[in-house]
Design a protein around this motif. Sequence first.
Motif, mmCIF file in Angstrom:
data_model
loop_
_atom_site.group_PDB
_atom_site.id
_atom_site.type_symbol
_atom_site.label_atom_id
_atom_site.label_comp_id
_atom_site.label_asym_id
_atom_site.label_seq_id
_atom_site.Cartn_x
_atom_site.Cartn_y
_atom_site.Cartn_z
ATOM 1 N N GLY A 88 0.809 -1.211 0.000
ATOM 2 C CA GLY A 88 0.000 0.000 0.000
ATOM 3 C C GLY A 88 0.843 1.262 0.000
ATOM 4 O O GLY A 88 2.056 1.230 0.203
ATOM 5 N N GLU A 89 0.187 2.387 -0.230
ATOM 6 C CA GLU A 89 0.833 3.697 -0.209
ATOM 7 C C GLU A 89 0.040 4.635 0.686
ATOM 8 O O GLU A 89 -1.193 4.565 0.740
ATOM 9 N N ASP A 96 -8.696 5.348 3.698
ATOM 10 C CA ASP A 96 -9.812 4.407 3.532
ATOM 11 C C ASP A 96 -9.603 3.542 2.294
ATOM 12 O O ASP A 96 -10.280 3.669 1.282
ATOM 13 N N GLN A 97 -8.649 2.629 2.411
ATOM 14 C CA GLN A 97 -8.300 1.725 1.321
ATOM 15 C C GLN A 97 -8.158 0.317 1.877
ATOM 16 O O GLN A 97 -7.906 0.115 3.067
ATOM 17 N N THR A 98 -8.315 -0.670 0.996
ATOM 18 C CA THR A 98 -8.306 -2.073 1.416
ATOM 19 C C THR A 98 -7.021 -2.458 2.124
ATOM 20 O O THR A 98 -7.035 -3.128 3.159
ATOM 21 N N ALA A 112 -3.704 -3.654 7.106
ATOM 22 C CA ALA A 112 -2.625 -3.219 7.998
ATOM 23 C C ALA A 112 -3.149 -2.970 9.406
ATOM 24 O O ALA A 112 -2.544 -3.398 10.399
ATOM 25 N N LEU A 113 -4.273 -2.280 9.508
ATOM 26 C CA LEU A 113 -4.833 -1.958 10.822
ATOM 27 C C LEU A 113 -5.354 -3.207 11.520
ATOM 28 O O LEU A 113 -5.198 -3.355 12.738
ATOM 29 N N LEU A 131 -12.358 -0.636 8.845
ATOM 30 C CA LEU A 131 -12.803 0.200 7.727
ATOM 31 C C LEU A 131 -13.561 1.420 8.235
ATOM 32 O O LEU A 131 -13.353 2.540 7.743
ATOM 33 N N THR A 132 -14.427 1.233 9.213
ATOM 34 C CA THR A 132 -15.172 2.358 9.774
ATOM 35 C C THR A 132 -14.233 3.381 10.395
ATOM 36 O O THR A 132 -14.368 4.589 10.180
ATOM 37 N N LEU A 133 -13.260 2.896 11.147
ATOM 38 C CA LEU A 133 -12.298 3.794 11.776
ATOM 39 C C LEU A 133 -11.498 4.573 10.738
ATOM 40 O O LEU A 133 -11.258 5.777 10.900
#
Length: 418
Positions: A198-199, A210-212, A217-218, A393-395
């Motif tokens: 990711g970037e 807000d990316q997949t 990662a989170l 995703l919500t966060l």
Amino acid sequence: MAKLRFAVRKFDPFEQALLKFWHQYKELYAVDVDIEFVPLDLEELYDTLFVQHGLRNGNWDLVHINTDWIAQAFEQGDLHVLNEYLNRNPPEDYARAWSSSLLGFQNFEGQIVGLPFHDGPECLVIRKDLFESEKEQQQFFNMHKRELAVPKTWEDFLLVAEFFTRPQDNLYGTVFAGYPDGHNAVFDFCIQLWSRGGELLDKHGQVSLDQTTAVEALDFYRSLFRDRRCLHPNSVTYESVQAGEAFARGEVAMMVNWFGFASWAQIDSASTVRGQVEIAPIPANENISAPSLNVYWLYAIAEGSKHKALAYDFIRFAVAKEQDKALSLGGAVGCRYSTWYDADINAQIPFYNKLAALHETARTLPRIANWSDVAHIIDHTVTSAIHSEKDSLTLLKEAQEKLSGGGNSKTMKALDGH
């Protein structure tokens, strides 16, 4: 008698080295000057420099400032431009002393506002005595039917970390610095993002959360803290220095942390793992290059200082070859090429010459004037992931909304497109 005040990043090797340099400087130049070194934690340092306007109100002459804050300080006109001094009386071997990776952030279209003090990109730090132990190797093979090796993927990282976790022996597989200070968790999040391909920035140079890949990662990071199967129990309250200290006390088998904590644990007389430290690439998903992060500390002069010439003269002395080498032998990380390849240093810290290779591939965070605001939004998101029940995703969407509401609107183009 003139007196300088120096806001120092709190870390014993920093403090001891600077005291030594000052005594050498006074003896060499016979200056009738005193100095007050004031060690400050990250939050205290940011507060005195920016919230209390210490860079411009005369409270400080010399400061330690990191690359996370440099754009904000420059935009506010709070750091003294050094070009006049550099042209008239440059540091030793100035033109070829440092890697380009240590010169970019403090250079604003030719205006130089700092000189390299301490660095050491993030890497995987391991205990050789554990990984090379025949007993450990046999036990690991008996359990998993595979060889014990330094992990290259996060899946392997978890497997090895769980193997080395033995609370009854006060040994844990790994430690992360989860204290919410706007730094450590942000760095960890970026490492997790990059190691999955990711970037942090989108094609327009704006921070994109807000990316997949960011969700992945989170999710991984929060699971580390939620499950705690392999994590040092104080990780939630530790910042990076405390995490490094836990490793040096022999409580951790491996950690993703700054190079400086590896070199410190390798040579410090109080370290229980002295002489048993090695570094390796940070784990990553298959077909993804191992990530690293380059955030470095600088010597800088506060615009509000009334002793700028004297302050520069001390900086010029402190960044010379002899002092840079001494800094490394004292447990910090010198920044000069000459230090990285010094025979004495590499005899004590055999992995020191790997610094150049780390710098060649290390990523940088965006040079954004309001990066501190952005970082605290990311930091809050990571902390919320650890402590709340909201899905990742919500966060991340909530964080993106905060950025879009103004926190990301002042983004400056990042150096080298990173």
